[in-house]
Design a protein around this motif. Sequence first.
Motif, PDB file in Angstrom:
ATOM      1  N   LEU A 297     -16.152   8.810 -38.687  1.00 21.40           N
ATOM      2  CA  LEU A 297     -16.218  10.223 -38.296  1.00 21.40           C
ATOM      3  C   LEU A 297     -15.275  11.108 -39.098  1.00 21.40           C
ATOM      4  O   LEU A 297     -15.412  12.329 -39.079  1.00 21.40           O
ATOM      5  N   ARG A 298     -14.317  10.540 -39.788  1.00 26.56           N
ATOM      6  CA  ARG A 298     -13.402  11.355 -40.597  1.00 26.56           C
ATOM      7  C   ARG A 298     -13.992  11.704 -41.971  1.00 26.56           C
ATOM      8  O   ARG A 298     -13.462  12.579 -42.660  1.00 26.56           O
TER       9      ARG A 298
ATOM     10  N   VAL B 221     -14.099   1.814 -35.073  1.00 28.95           N
ATOM     11  CA  VAL B 221     -15.454   2.306 -35.336  1.00 28.95           C
ATOM     12  C   VAL B 221     -15.415   3.722 -35.912  1.00 28.95           C
ATOM     13  O   VAL B 221     -16.032   4.018 -36.935  1.00 28.95           O
ATOM     14  N   THR B 222     -14.669   4.603 -35.254  1.00 28.40           N
ATOM     15  CA  THR B 222     -14.712   6.019 -35.600  1.00 28.40           C
ATOM     16  C   THR B 222     -13.773   6.395 -36.731  1.00 28.40           C
ATOM     17  O   THR B 222     -13.997   7.390 -37.425  1.00 28.40           O
ATOM     18  N   GLY B 223     -12.682   5.637 -36.894  1.00 34.34           N
ATOM     19  CA  GLY B 223     -11.710   5.966 -37.924  1.00 34.34           C
ATOM     20  C   GLY B 223     -10.573   6.823 -37.426  1.00 34.34           C
ATOM     21  O   GLY B 223      -9.732   7.258 -38.216  1.00 34.34           O
TER      22      GLY B 223
ATOM     23  N   LEU C  79     -22.469  22.599 -34.864  1.00 30.91           N
ATOM     24  CA  LEU C  79     -22.635  21.350 -34.124  1.00 30.91           C
ATOM     25  C   LEU C  79     -21.915  20.178 -34.777  1.00 30.91           C
ATOM     26  O   LEU C  79     -22.117  19.024 -34.367  1.00 30.91           O
ATOM     27  N   TYR C  80     -21.111  20.449 -35.783  1.00 24.24           N
ATOM     28  CA  TYR C  80     -20.270  19.387 -36.306  1.00 24.24           C
ATOM     29  C   TYR C  80     -19.188  19.096 -35.261  1.00 24.24           C
ATOM     30  O   TYR C  80     -18.726  20.000 -34.556  1.00 24.24           O
ATOM     31  N   ARG C  81     -18.771  17.840 -35.151  1.00 27.93           N
ATOM     32  CA  ARG C  81     -17.869  17.423 -34.074  1.00 27.93           C
ATOM     33  C   ARG C  81     -16.628  18.293 -33.967  1.00 27.93           C
ATOM     34  O   ARG C  81     -16.201  18.680 -32.866  1.00 27.93           O
ATOM     35  N   ARG C  82     -16.012  18.619 -35.100  1.00 26.95           N
ATOM     36  CA  ARG C  82     -14.784  19.423 -35.069  1.00 26.95           C
ATOM     37  C   ARG C  82     -15.062  20.832 -34.551  1.00 26.95           C
ATOM     38  O   ARG C  82     -14.268  21.389 -33.778  1.00 26.95           O
ATOM     39  N   SER C  83     -16.165  21.425 -34.958  1.00 29.29           N
ATOM     40  CA  SER C  83     -16.518  22.760 -34.475  1.00 29.29           C
ATOM     41  C   SER C  83     -16.698  22.755 -32.968  1.00 29.29           C
ATOM     42  O   SER C  83     -16.184  23.635 -32.254  1.00 29.29           O
TER      43      SER C  83
ATOM     44  N   LEU D 252     -29.005  14.447 -35.389  1.00 33.60           N
ATOM     45  CA  LEU D 252     -28.095  14.236 -34.267  1.00 33.60           C
ATOM     46  C   LEU D 252     -26.807  15.024 -34.457  1.00 33.60           C
ATOM     47  O   LEU D 252     -26.526  15.569 -35.519  1.00 33.60           O
ATOM     48  N   PHE D 253     -26.016  15.079 -33.399  1.00 29.99           N
ATOM     49  CA  PHE D 253     -24.645  15.586 -33.477  1.00 29.99           C
ATOM     50  C   PHE D 253     -23.826  14.836 -32.443  1.00 29.99           C
ATOM     51  O   PHE D 253     -24.375  14.193 -31.531  1.00 29.99           O
ATOM     52  N   LEU D 254     -22.500  14.900 -32.595  1.00 34.11           N
ATOM     53  CA  LEU D 254     -21.605  14.205 -31.679  1.00 34.11           C
ATOM     54  C   LEU D 254     -20.796  15.189 -30.842  1.00 34.11           C
ATOM     55  O   LEU D 254     -20.359  16.231 -31.343  1.00 34.11           O
ATOM     56  N   ALA D 255     -20.624  14.848 -29.583  1.00 38.09           N
ATOM     57  CA  ALA D 255     -19.753  15.604 -28.683  1.00 38.09           C
ATOM     58  C   ALA D 255     -18.611  14.693 -28.263  1.00 38.09           C
ATOM     59  O   ALA D 255     -18.816  13.501 -28.017  1.00 38.09           O
ATOM     60  N   GLU D 256     -17.411  15.253 -28.177  1.00 34.52           N
ATOM     61  CA  GLU D 256     -16.212  14.465 -27.884  1.00 34.52           C
ATOM     62  C   GLU D 256     -15.487  15.013 -26.668  1.00 34.52           C
ATOM     63  O   GLU D 256     -15.213  16.213 -26.584  1.00 34.52           O
TER      64      GLU D 256
END
Length: 270
Positions: free
Chosen positions: A21-22, A90-92, A158-162, A36-40
């Motif tokens: 993810l980094r 997994v995610t980094g 929709l990028y995770r950081r945004s 897709l997009f990721l939510a955290e």
Amino acid sequence: MAELVEVDDPADPRLGDYRDLRDVQLRKSFEAEHGLFLAEGEKVVRRAVEAGHSPRSFLMAPRWLDGLADVLARTDAPCFVLAESLAEQVTGFHVHRGALASLERRPLPSVPEVLAGARSVLVLEDLVDHTNVGAVFRSGAALGFDAVLLAPRCADPLYRRSIKVAMGAVFALPWTRLPDWSTALDEVSDAGFTTVALTLADDAVPIEQSVAGLDRVALVLGSEGHGLSPRWQAMADRHAIIPMREGIDSLNVAAASAVACYVTTRRTAT
């Protein structure tokens, strides 16, 4: 109800949505390719699902299962459960909020659909920093704006950081991309909005004065480095500035958006 799948191997191929993810460039291409997009985080995951985005899967540490039990009860998507140390492999990065979800993107609405019924909108030209895009969405949603329009080269909301910086505001505020940068502001004006550009142009007047008496307002903000392009400055109906102390000529675009949104939503329309 979501199937709980315990995972003890960080190389498990079923975790592909959450890998590396980094690596921004890799993630941008991967997410676009797979739609897709990721939510955290618990709150953001919940808001994404409640906004109607279909989950592909979830990835959680055991201690976060109870907090999202109601969300998991309403979906058939698998929930991969693994130790936080394995999730980091997994995610980094350390997933300190404990929960991630992979969700389906939906087709973007048209510009007329987003503008229908709106009185105050934000128009962003070439903001390339995901943190700034998320912060602008958060300010717009918190301060009463109705929609956001993005030029084609803006960073992905929709990028995770945004999403994380916006605290899920990207799910509460209607938005879409402008299909043609060169005629974008004309399209907004034709929809009945007065376009007010934040700029250091010589003819710029204080933001309070620029928005006073307006019914439908579109605040226009430019990129982090050079601000608005000359074309968009020329196309805007009005030029506005946030008055500052001598020696300071500008704010970060995210901070400027918050100030401008606050003033604009408190305008008195004629």
